[in-house]
Scaffold this motif. Structure first.
Motif, PDB file in Angstrom:
ATOM      1  N   UNK A 191      41.255  42.982 120.403  1.00 37.65           N
ATOM      2  CA  UNK A 191      40.289  43.914 121.065  1.00 37.65           C
ATOM      3  C   UNK A 191      41.085  44.924 121.713  1.00 37.65           C
ATOM      4  N   UNK A 192      42.093  44.495 122.657  1.00 38.30           N
ATOM      5  CA  UNK A 192      43.043  45.210 123.245  1.00 38.30           C
ATOM      6  C   UNK A 192      43.484  46.445 122.498  1.00 38.30           C
ATOM      7  N   UNK A 193      44.025  45.994 121.319  1.00 36.63           N
ATOM      8  CA  UNK A 193      44.607  46.866 120.123  1.00 36.63           C
ATOM      9  C   UNK A 193      43.700  48.132 119.826  1.00 36.63           C
ATOM     10  N   UNK A 194      42.322  47.537 119.524  1.00 36.98           N
ATOM     11  CA  UNK A 194      41.390  48.533 119.224  1.00 36.98           C
ATOM     12  C   UNK A 194      41.012  49.447 120.211  1.00 36.98           C
ATOM     13  N   UNK A 195      41.096  49.071 121.541  1.00 38.62           N
ATOM     14  CA  UNK A 195      41.088  50.029 122.761  1.00 38.62           C
ATOM     15  C   UNK A 195      41.802  51.130 122.675  1.00 38.62           C
ATOM     16  N   UNK A 196      43.229  50.792 122.402  1.00 42.57           N
ATOM     17  CA  UNK A 196      44.408  51.533 122.425  1.00 42.57           C
ATOM     18  C   UNK A 196      44.238  52.483 121.384  1.00 42.57           C
ATOM     19  N   UNK A 197      43.788  52.149 120.141  1.00 38.86           N
ATOM     20  CA  UNK A 197      43.725  52.980 119.069  1.00 38.86           C
ATOM     21  C   UNK A 197      42.241  54.081 119.424  1.00 38.86           C
ATOM     22  N   UNK A 198      41.270  53.242 119.871  1.00 37.13           N
ATOM     23  CA  UNK A 198      40.253  54.295 120.418  1.00 37.13           C
ATOM     24  C   UNK A 198      40.644  55.351 121.282  1.00 37.13           C
ATOM     25  N   UNK A 199      41.600  54.910 122.285  1.00 37.83           N
ATOM     26  CA  UNK A 199      42.014  55.959 123.466  1.00 37.83           C
ATOM     27  C   UNK A 199      42.886  56.989 122.453  1.00 37.83           C
ATOM     28  N   UNK A 200      43.833  56.585 121.761  1.00 41.55           N
ATOM     29  CA  UNK A 200      44.562  57.526 120.867  1.00 41.55           C
ATOM     30  C   UNK A 200      43.773  58.438 120.008  1.00 41.55           C
TER      31      UNK A 200
ATOM     32  N   UNK B 106      44.694  51.465 111.425  1.00 39.15           N
ATOM     33  CA  UNK B 106      44.884  50.472 112.490  1.00 39.15           C
ATOM     34  C   UNK B 106      43.731  49.868 113.135  1.00 39.15           C
ATOM     35  N   UNK B 107      42.746  50.660 113.199  1.00 39.90           N
ATOM     36  CA  UNK B 107      41.593  50.369 114.040  1.00 39.90           C
ATOM     37  C   UNK B 107      40.714  49.552 112.874  1.00 39.90           C
ATOM     38  N   UNK B 108      40.856  49.675 111.705  1.00 39.98           N
ATOM     39  CA  UNK B 108      40.184  48.986 110.670  1.00 39.98           C
ATOM     40  C   UNK B 108      40.869  47.357 110.578  1.00 39.98           C
ATOM     41  N   UNK B 109      42.323  47.562 110.804  1.00 38.53           N
ATOM     42  CA  UNK B 109      43.052  46.260 110.716  1.00 38.53           C
ATOM     43  C   UNK B 109      42.668  45.342 111.864  1.00 38.53           C
ATOM     44  N   UNK B 110      42.562  45.938 113.193  1.00 41.35           N
ATOM     45  CA  UNK B 110      42.418  45.280 114.372  1.00 41.35           C
ATOM     46  C   UNK B 110      40.837  44.592 114.202  1.00 41.35           C
ATOM     47  N   UNK B 111      39.989  45.467 113.666  1.00 43.65           N
ATOM     48  CA  UNK B 111      38.632  45.217 113.628  1.00 43.65           C
ATOM     49  C   UNK B 111      38.480  43.898 112.592  1.00 43.65           C
ATOM     50  N   UNK B 112      39.110  44.102 111.534  1.00 45.04           N
ATOM     51  CA  UNK B 112      39.024  42.876 110.537  1.00 45.04           C
ATOM     52  C   UNK B 112      39.577  41.671 111.266  1.00 45.04           C
ATOM     53  N   UNK B 113      40.690  41.978 111.923  1.00 39.67           N
ATOM     54  CA  UNK B 113      41.322  40.541 112.561  1.00 39.67           C
ATOM     55  C   UNK B 113      40.305  39.958 113.754  1.00 39.67           C
TER      56      UNK B 113
END
Length: 108
Positions: free
Chosen positions: A58-67, A14-21
């Protein structure tokens, strides 16, 4: 094929997908704009949409980082409100979930 839920690999993907997006959107935003005023106006509208999409990524990446942090701390899958386990089906559908279904229903 394994049916075992592996939050670490799912969160990494998920983090990789958000980062690429986010990187692709930043690339689009960095492109030069047309010198024609009419074209520029359309490009500005497109840029506003891209900015919103970038904010979501970016919000999705932060959510994944918190998870991921919860996973490291041994709190992944535990509701932050009531302290009970989050339903496995909820985590499978929403790997970044911080609340169980009951507590999520209480959110305003």
């Amino acid at each position: 094929m394994s049916d075992v839920f592996d939050p670490k690999s799912i969160l990494e993907r998920l983090h990789r997908d958000y980062r690429q997006r986010a990187e692709a959107i930043r690339g689009d935003l960095a492109r030069p704009h047309d010198t024609d005023a009419v074209e520029r106006a359309g490009e500005r509208q497109n840029d506003e949409v891209l900015q919103a999409l970038l904010a979501e990524a970016e919000a999705g990446m932060r959510q994944v980082e918190r998870a991921c942090q919860r996973l490291v701390e041994g709190r992944y899958g535990i509701c932050r409100r009531c302290g009970r386990p989050i339903e496995p089906a909820r985590l499978a559908a929403l790997p970044v979930a911080e609340l169980c279904l009951h507590c999520a229903g209480l959110e305003p």
